[in-house]
Design an enzyme around this catalytic site. Structure first.
Site, short mmCIF file in Angstrom:
data_model
loop_
_atom_site.label_atom_id
_atom_site.label_comp_id
_atom_site.label_asym_id
_atom_site.label_seq_id
_atom_site.Cartn_x
_atom_site.Cartn_y
_atom_site.Cartn_z
N ASN A 9 0.79 -1.34 -0.05
CA ASN A 9 -0.24 0.14 0.15
C ASN A 9 0.93 1.32 -0.01
O ASN A 9 0.59 2.19 -0.66
CB ASN A 9 -0.92 -0.06 1.36
CG ASN A 9 -1.94 -0.97 1.20
OD1 ASN A 9 -2.69 -1.06 0.12
ND2 ASN A 9 -2.23 -2.10 2.00
N TYR A 87 -9.81 -20.98 4.28
CA TYR A 87 -10.43 -19.60 4.55
C TYR A 87 -11.87 -19.72 3.54
O TYR A 87 -11.79 -20.30 2.72
CB TYR A 87 -9.58 -18.67 3.78
CG TYR A 87 -9.99 -17.06 4.35
CD1 TYR A 87 -9.58 -16.74 5.59
CD2 TYR A 87 -10.10 -16.01 3.37
CE1 TYR A 87 -9.68 -15.60 6.05
CE2 TYR A 87 -10.51 -15.09 3.76
CZ TYR A 87 -10.07 -14.32 5.22
OH TYR A 87 -10.52 -13.11 5.34
N ASP A 96 -0.97 -10.98 0.00
CA ASP A 96 0.19 -10.49 0.74
C ASP A 96 0.11 -11.74 1.90
O ASP A 96 1.12 -12.05 2.33
CB ASP A 96 0.01 -9.15 1.30
CG ASP A 96 -1.10 -8.75 1.79
OD1 ASP A 96 -2.03 -9.30 1.56
OD2 ASP A 96 -0.88 -7.78 2.58
N THR A 120 0.31 -0.94 7.24
CA THR A 120 -0.69 -0.14 6.72
C THR A 120 -1.78 -0.68 7.85
O THR A 120 -2.82 -0.05 8.48
CB THR A 120 -1.25 0.16 5.41
OG1 THR A 120 -0.12 0.51 4.71
CG2 THR A 120 -2.33 1.07 5.40
#
Length: 243
Positions: A9, A87, A96, A120
């Site tokens: 980012n 997931y 990432d 971030t």
């Protein structure tokens, strides 16, 4: 040799690996992308393969430029991983985070591992001894917390990261520093403690842009490394090239 590219980012990190050893690393801003890639190719002509992980807006021309120079994998949820992804919404999982879990598999096989990436955002990702990725959590990072206090209030100032002088802030600025920094430390230590209650043999990795600021302020027993995501990308690249 492998070229690994992490477009984050804020900054883009470039790493050159000779097998599993990193021999070059550079952090750049996105406008310097093509220049930096060209310079890296010139400096390391034996690079044959590359992998790109981008959570930012890397344009198609830049991706095409890398593909012209190297055999390139652009990381997404369809790329083969050295772990089982449990997931529930794999298409929405940040790539990432995939790279971080891959690094945990490569460096700590057969162990329960919690990866904390302090950038971030602060992300928490867990893989178990069976090399299964279960998920984790996403929270605002240090700069986001400072910025939110300024953005969503009328009078609180925007401050730079600073270690609070005392637990009890005796000015508005010191109160903000105490609230942001102490709050993050309590959060991270609390999350680690909760995981350890379930997995007593837990291995904890701390990485990301704020790793150096946070590592010396957290409890002992944490592996702190700034290259963990790059290590994961290199491992994914090697894993796919060996298939």
């Amino acid at each position: 040799m492998n070229l690994v590219i992490d477009v984050g980012n804020t900054y883009t990190k470039i790493g050159v690996y000779d097998n599993s050893k990193i021999i070059y690393k550079k952090s750049i801003e996105l406008p310097d992308f093509k220049k930096a890639i060209g310079e890296t190719k010139k400096a390391y002509p034996l690079i044959g393969d590359a992998i790109i992980s981008s959570v930012s807006n890397l344009d198609e021309k830049s991706i095409a430029y890398v593909k012209e120079l190297f055999n390139t994998i652009v990381l997404d949820h369809l790329v083969k991983m050295p772990f089982k992804n449990l997931y529930a919404t794999p298409k929405t999982l940040g790539i990432d985070r995939l790279a971080l879990v891959a690094a945990a598999v490569g460096q700590f096989p057969g162990k329960n591992v919690l990866i904390i990436d302090a950038g971030t955002c602060i992300t928490y990702d867990f893989k178990n001894k069976k090399e299964e990725y279960l998920g984790g959590a996403i929270a605002p990072g240090i700069k986001l917390r400072y910025r939110s206090l300024n953005d969503f209030t009328a009078k609180l100032p925007l401050l730079e990261i600073k270690e609070p002088k005392n637990l009890i802030g005796n000015s508005t600025e010191e109160a903000i520093h105490s609230g942001v920094i102490q709050g993050i430390l309590y959060e991270i230590n609390g999350v680690i403690e909760d995981y350890c209650n379930i997995y007593p043999d837990l291995t904890v990795i701390l990485t990301g842009g704020d790793v150096h600021f946070l590592s010396k302020r957290l409890k002992n027993g944490i592996f702190a490394t700034s290259n963990f995501l790059l290590e994961g990308l290199n491992y994914i690249l090697a894993f796919n090239n060996s298939r």
